[in-house]
Write an enzyme that holds these catalytic residues in place. Structure first.
Site, PDB file in Angstrom:
ATOM      1  N   PRO A 112       0.820  -1.218   0.000  1.00 18.53           N
ATOM      2  CA  PRO A 112       0.000   0.000   0.000  1.00 18.53           C
ATOM      3  C   PRO A 112       0.855   1.269   0.000  1.00 18.53           C
ATOM      4  O   PRO A 112       0.344   2.358  -0.248  1.00 18.53           O
ATOM      5  CB  PRO A 112      -0.835  -0.116   1.288  1.00 18.53           C
TER       6      PRO A 112
ATOM      7  N   GLU B  10       1.881  -8.552   7.329  1.00 20.02           N
ATOM      8  CA  GLU B  10       2.455  -7.321   7.903  1.00 20.02           C
ATOM      9  C   GLU B  10       3.453  -6.665   6.953  1.00 20.02           C
ATOM     10  O   GLU B  10       3.843  -5.534   7.151  1.00 20.02           O
ATOM     11  CB  GLU B  10       3.146  -7.615   9.230  1.00 20.02           C
TER      12      GLU B  10
ATOM     13  N   ARG C 218      -5.197  -6.799 -21.165  1.00 19.48           N
ATOM     14  CA  ARG C 218      -6.177  -6.317 -22.138  1.00 19.48           C
ATOM     15  C   ARG C 218      -5.634  -5.210 -23.039  1.00 19.48           C
ATOM     16  O   ARG C 218      -6.236  -4.894 -24.054  1.00 19.48           O
ATOM     17  CB  ARG C 218      -7.497  -5.917 -21.469  1.00 19.48           C
TER      18      ARG C 218
ATOM     19  N   ASP D  85     -12.748   2.303 -24.108  1.00 19.81           N
ATOM     20  CA  ASP D  85     -13.030   2.116 -22.693  1.00 19.81           C
ATOM     21  C   ASP D  85     -12.577   3.294 -21.839  1.00 19.81           C
ATOM     22  O   ASP D  85     -11.834   4.154 -22.288  1.00 19.81           O
ATOM     23  CB  ASP D  85     -12.345   0.848 -22.190  1.00 19.81           C
TER      24      ASP D  85
HETATM   25  N1  ADE Z   1      -0.936  -5.084  -0.172  1.00 18.13           N
HETATM   26  C1  ADE Z   1      -1.848  -4.787   0.756  1.00 18.13           C
HETATM   27  N2  ADE Z   1      -2.625  -3.781   0.363  1.00 18.13           N
HETATM   28  C2  ADE Z   1      -2.194  -3.411  -0.872  1.00 18.13           C
HETATM   29  C3  ADE Z   1      -2.587  -2.433  -1.805  1.00 18.13           C
HETATM   30  N3  ADE Z   1      -3.582  -1.578  -1.560  1.00 18.13           N
HETATM   31  N4  ADE Z   1      -1.915  -2.353  -2.961  1.00 18.13           N
HETATM   32  C4  ADE Z   1      -0.880  -3.178  -3.206  1.00 18.13           C
HETATM   33  N5  ADE Z   1      -0.469  -4.114  -2.359  1.00 18.13           N
HETATM   34  C5  ADE Z   1      -1.112  -4.248  -1.198  1.00 18.13           C
END
Ligand code: ADE
Length: 225
Positions: free
Chosen positions: A88, A115, A154, A169
């Site tokens: 994330p 984690e 795609r 698209d």
């Molecule tokens: N791992 C956990 N959450 C994630 C996300 N939002 N994007 C990429 N990898 C992740």
């Protein structure tokens, strides 16, 4: 394009990549997908791939050795190649990024885990890029890997029967997609727009462009800036 996915759950990757458009692209040789089980590369006698974090805290951290060994089993990569790790905390994945990655011959995706991963992996795999699919936290990197693989596939010539449908698209021209309708022309008193039934292709194109603009203005004004 060669997709090489380093994961603890290869069966998740294989299942999705065997169905629908990706499954067909695989059969037609547009893409190849190898899902590599990181656990197969651990030197730990108990087949461990993760450990508790130094300094304390909850969860388990993916360790360096099995990840490095799994990655090294792929070398040499088919150039041009990119190596991604899902987190994330990474660069946000979007349409321009998908287009950029679609130019690769090989894409390696290391799926993050609970984690997280030992930060030294970033030094052990030079050039590895952190990528996020959005501002939310998932339990693992398999869904992010599959989202990216799907979006990239795609865009590849031969993956979708009519490339014009990819170009029409959302995001391809910077706008969201226009609304679609199919038979019957009227359902429970709801009529499809007359212009779409008119057979006048110039008028239909004009209507679609106006609808795409209006939808983008309402839902995603940031795309028009
Ligand atoms: N791992 C956990 N959450 C994630 C996300 N939002 N994007 C990429 N990898 C992740």
């Amino acid at each position: 394009m060669q997709f090489s996915i380093l994961t603890l759950f290869p069966e998740i990757i294989d299942a999705y990549a065997s169905a629908s458009i990706m499954g067909r692209a695989r059969k037609n040789g547009v893409i190849d997908v190898q899902a590599i089980n990181i656990r197969d590369f651990t030197t730990d006698p108990h087949k461990k791939v993760d450990d508790s974090p130094f300094g304390g805290g909850s969860g388990m951290v993916l360790a360096c050795q099995p990840v490095e060994s799994a990655f090294e089993s792929l070398l040499p990569l088919q150039e041009p190649a990119r190596v991604l790790i899902t987190t994330p905390a990474g660069r946000k994945f979007d349409h321009p990024f998908a287009l950029e990655l679609s130019q690769c011959k090989q894409l390696v995706i290391l799926c993050g885990h609970y984690e997280g991963f030992d930060e030294r992996i970033m030094q052990l795999i030079p050039g590895i890029e952190e990528v996020s699919i959005g501002d939310f936290v998932l339990t693992g990197g398999e869904l992010p890997a599959l989202c990216m693989m799907d979006a990239i596939t795609r865009l590849l010539p031969g993956a979708v029967q009519k490339f014009s449908s990819v170009e029409a698209d959302s995001f391809y021209d910077g706008l969201l997609d226009y609304p679609h309708y199919t038979r019957p022309a009227e359902y429970k008193g709801l009529r499809a727009p007359d212009v779409l039934l008119s057979g006048n292709h110039a008028e239909i194109a004009k209507w679609r462009k106006a609808q795409a603009l209006q939808k983008t203005k309402l839902a995603r004004p940031d795309l028009l800036e």
